[in-house]
Design a protein around this motif. Sequence first.
Motif, PDB file in Angstrom:
ATOM      1  N   MET A  45     103.307  63.166  44.861  1.00 20.35           N
ATOM      2  CA  MET A  45     103.075  62.561  43.546  1.00 20.35           C
ATOM      3  C   MET A  45     104.379  61.962  43.045  1.00 20.35           C
ATOM      4  N   ALA A  46     104.263  60.850  42.334  1.00 20.57           N
ATOM      5  CA  ALA A  46     105.440  60.253  41.726  1.00 20.57           C
ATOM      6  C   ALA A  46     105.936  61.148  40.590  1.00 20.57           C
ATOM      7  N   GLU A  47     107.243  61.217  40.446  1.00 12.94           N
ATOM      8  CA  GLU A  47     107.805  62.056  39.390  1.00 12.94           C
ATOM      9  C   GLU A  47     107.483  61.492  38.006  1.00 12.94           C
ATOM     10  N   ARG A  48     107.502  60.209  37.880  1.00  9.92           N
ATOM     11  CA  ARG A  48     107.156  59.517  36.646  1.00  9.92           C
ATOM     12  C   ARG A  48     106.310  58.312  37.008  1.00  9.92           C
ATOM     13  N   PRO A  49     105.399  57.885  36.254  1.00  7.16           N
ATOM     14  CA  PRO A  49     104.953  58.453  34.992  1.00  7.16           C
ATOM     15  C   PRO A  49     104.087  59.690  35.221  1.00  7.16           C
ATOM     16  N   LEU A  50     104.061  60.561  34.229  1.00  8.17           N
ATOM     17  CA  LEU A  50     103.243  61.764  34.301  1.00  8.17           C
ATOM     18  C   LEU A  50     101.765  61.409  34.175  1.00  8.17           C
ATOM     19  N   LEU A  51     100.922  62.272  34.718  1.00 13.28           N
ATOM     20  CA  LEU A  51      99.481  62.072  34.527  1.00 13.28           C
ATOM     21  C   LEU A  51      99.140  62.339  33.065  1.00 13.28           C
ATOM     22  N   THR A  52      98.288  61.517  32.524  1.00 10.15           N
ATOM     23  CA  THR A  52      97.835  61.668  31.134  1.00 10.15           C
ATOM     24  C   THR A  52      96.313  61.563  31.120  1.00 10.15           C
ATOM     25  N   PRO A  53      95.669  61.892  30.009  1.00 11.39           N
ATOM     26  CA  PRO A  53      94.210  61.768  29.943  1.00 11.39           C
ATOM     27  C   PRO A  53      93.704  60.347  30.179  1.00 11.39           C
ATOM     28  N   ASP A  54      94.512  59.320  29.943  1.00 11.19           N
ATOM     29  CA  ASP A  54      94.156  57.930  30.221  1.00 11.19           C
ATOM     30  C   ASP A  54      92.800  57.573  29.600  1.00 11.19           C
ATOM     31  N   LEU A  55      92.683  57.719  28.312  1.00 15.64           N
ATOM     32  CA  LEU A  55      91.419  57.551  27.605  1.00 15.64           C
ATOM     33  C   LEU A  55      90.800  56.167  27.753  1.00 15.64           C
ATOM     34  N   GLU A  56      91.610  55.152  27.993  1.00 15.55           N
ATOM     35  CA  GLU A  56      91.091  53.791  28.098  1.00 15.55           C
ATOM     36  C   GLU A  56      90.916  53.331  29.545  1.00 15.55           C
ATOM     37  N   GLY A  57      91.226  54.199  30.494  1.00 18.15           N
ATOM     38  CA  GLY A  57      91.124  53.830  31.909  1.00 18.15           C
ATOM     39  C   GLY A  57      89.683  53.769  32.400  1.00 18.15           C
ATOM     40  N   GLU A  58      89.519  53.201  33.580  1.00 18.73           N
ATOM     41  CA  GLU A  58      88.195  53.075  34.208  1.00 18.73           C
ATOM     42  C   GLU A  58      87.745  54.440  34.735  1.00 18.73           C
ATOM     43  N   SER A  59      86.519  54.843  34.372  1.00 17.24           N
ATOM     44  CA  SER A  59      85.971  56.125  34.832  1.00 17.24           C
ATOM     45  C   SER A  59      85.589  56.052  36.303  1.00 17.24           C
ATOM     46  N   VAL A  60      85.647  57.192  36.978  1.00 13.42           N
ATOM     47  CA  VAL A  60      85.249  57.285  38.385  1.00 13.42           C
ATOM     48  C   VAL A  60      84.177  58.364  38.524  1.00 13.42           C
ATOM     49  N   ASP A  61      83.564  58.426  39.690  1.00 14.18           N
ATOM     50  CA  ASP A  61      82.496  59.389  39.968  1.00 14.18           C
ATOM     51  C   ASP A  61      83.030  60.820  39.892  1.00 14.18           C
ATOM     52  N   LYS A  62      82.504  61.595  38.946  1.00 13.56           N
ATOM     53  CA  LYS A  62      82.976  62.964  38.735  1.00 13.56           C
ATOM     54  C   LYS A  62      82.702  63.854  39.937  1.00 13.56           C
ATOM     55  N   THR A  63      81.549  63.705  40.558  1.00 12.28           N
ATOM     56  CA  THR A  63      81.188  64.551  41.698  1.00 12.28           C
ATOM     57  C   THR A  63      82.139  64.326  42.867  1.00 12.28           C
ATOM     58  N   PHE A  64      82.426  63.072  43.157  1.00 15.19           N
ATOM     59  CA  PHE A  64      83.342  62.742  44.247  1.00 15.19           C
ATOM     60  C   PHE A  64      84.739  63.279  43.943  1.00 15.19           C
ATOM     61  N   TYR A  65      85.201  63.086  42.723  1.00 15.47           N
ATOM     62  CA  TYR A  65      86.525  63.556  42.311  1.00 15.47           C
ATOM     63  C   TYR A  65      86.610  65.071  42.443  1.00 15.47           C
TER      64      TYR A  65
ATOM     65  N   PRO B  33     101.030  76.013  49.876  1.00 16.80           N
ATOM     66  CA  PRO B  33     101.321  76.147  48.447  1.00 16.80           C
ATOM     67  C   PRO B  33     102.223  75.047  47.900  1.00 16.80           C
ATOM     68  N   TYR B  34     102.836  74.266  48.762  1.00 18.67           N
ATOM     69  CA  TYR B  34     103.708  73.182  48.334  1.00 18.67           C
ATOM     70  C   TYR B  34     102.942  72.074  47.615  1.00 18.67           C
ATOM     71  N   ILE B  35     101.619  72.055  47.704  1.00 22.75           N
ATOM     72  CA  ILE B  35     100.831  71.053  47.001  1.00 22.75           C
ATOM     73  C   ILE B  35     100.124  71.632  45.768  1.00 22.75           C
ATOM     74  N   MET B  36     100.330  72.906  45.500  1.00 18.66           N
ATOM     75  CA  MET B  36      99.623  73.569  44.398  1.00 18.66           C
ATOM     76  C   MET B  36      99.862  72.881  43.055  1.00 18.66           C
ATOM     77  N   PHE B  37     101.100  72.583  42.732  1.00 19.18           N
ATOM     78  CA  PHE B  37     101.402  72.008  41.426  1.00 19.18           C
ATOM     79  C   PHE B  37     100.689  70.666  41.233  1.00 19.18           C
ATOM     80  N   VAL B  38     100.792  69.773  42.202  1.00 22.33           N
ATOM     81  CA  VAL B  38     100.203  68.440  42.037  1.00 22.33           C
ATOM     82  C   VAL B  38      98.676  68.497  42.031  1.00 22.33           C
ATOM     83  N   VAL B  39      98.094  69.396  42.823  1.00 28.44           N
ATOM     84  CA  VAL B  39      96.636  69.542  42.827  1.00 28.44           C
ATOM     85  C   VAL B  39      96.163  70.062  41.475  1.00 28.44           C
ATOM     86  N   CYS B  40      96.855  71.027  40.925  1.00 28.64           N
ATOM     87  CA  CYS B  40      96.472  71.570  39.612  1.00 28.64           C
ATOM     88  C   CYS B  40      96.653  70.535  38.511  1.00 28.64           C
ATOM     89  N   GLN B  41      97.651  69.686  38.626  1.00 23.92           N
ATOM     90  CA  GLN B  41      97.812  68.606  37.652  1.00 23.92           C
ATOM     91  C   GLN B  41      96.597  67.681  37.659  1.00 23.92           C
TER      92      GLN B  41
END
Length: 126
Positions: A20-40, A55-63
């Motif tokens: 994952m890129a260090e910046r920009p951080l993930l945000t709720p992105d309220l105006e972004g394009e929605s994607v399929d919830k089931t697939f996600y 476990p090295y991917i735990m932080f980014v997966v939880c984000q």
Amino acid sequence: MDDMFQNFGFRHAKTASKPMAERPLLTPDLEGESVDKTFYRSMIGSLMYLTASGPYIMFVVCQCACYQANPKLSHLTAIKKIFQYIKGSPKLGLLYPKNFEFDLYAFADSNYGSCELDRKSTSGGC
């Protein structure tokens, strides 16, 4: 793991050097394009399964898992980056031997209030 890459269309994807890129951080992105919830959610579930041995991917997966209720294209892009990283580093992970006794030591680091989005605690471990 090959089945997982096949199921999500990453069999011939290029690789990434970091999950994952260090910046920009993930945000709720309220105006972004929605994607399929089931697939996600299925992608998140597969990645959560991999955190047992990686476990090295735990932080980014939880984000990324924080946005399962209303995933946007920016969140899906972050998930794809994690898959590209895993594809490029298939030999990373923990091996739990079943016929040998071994001592597993864990270390954790907490950083209280460092999340710029909601000022909640973040933690890391190894």
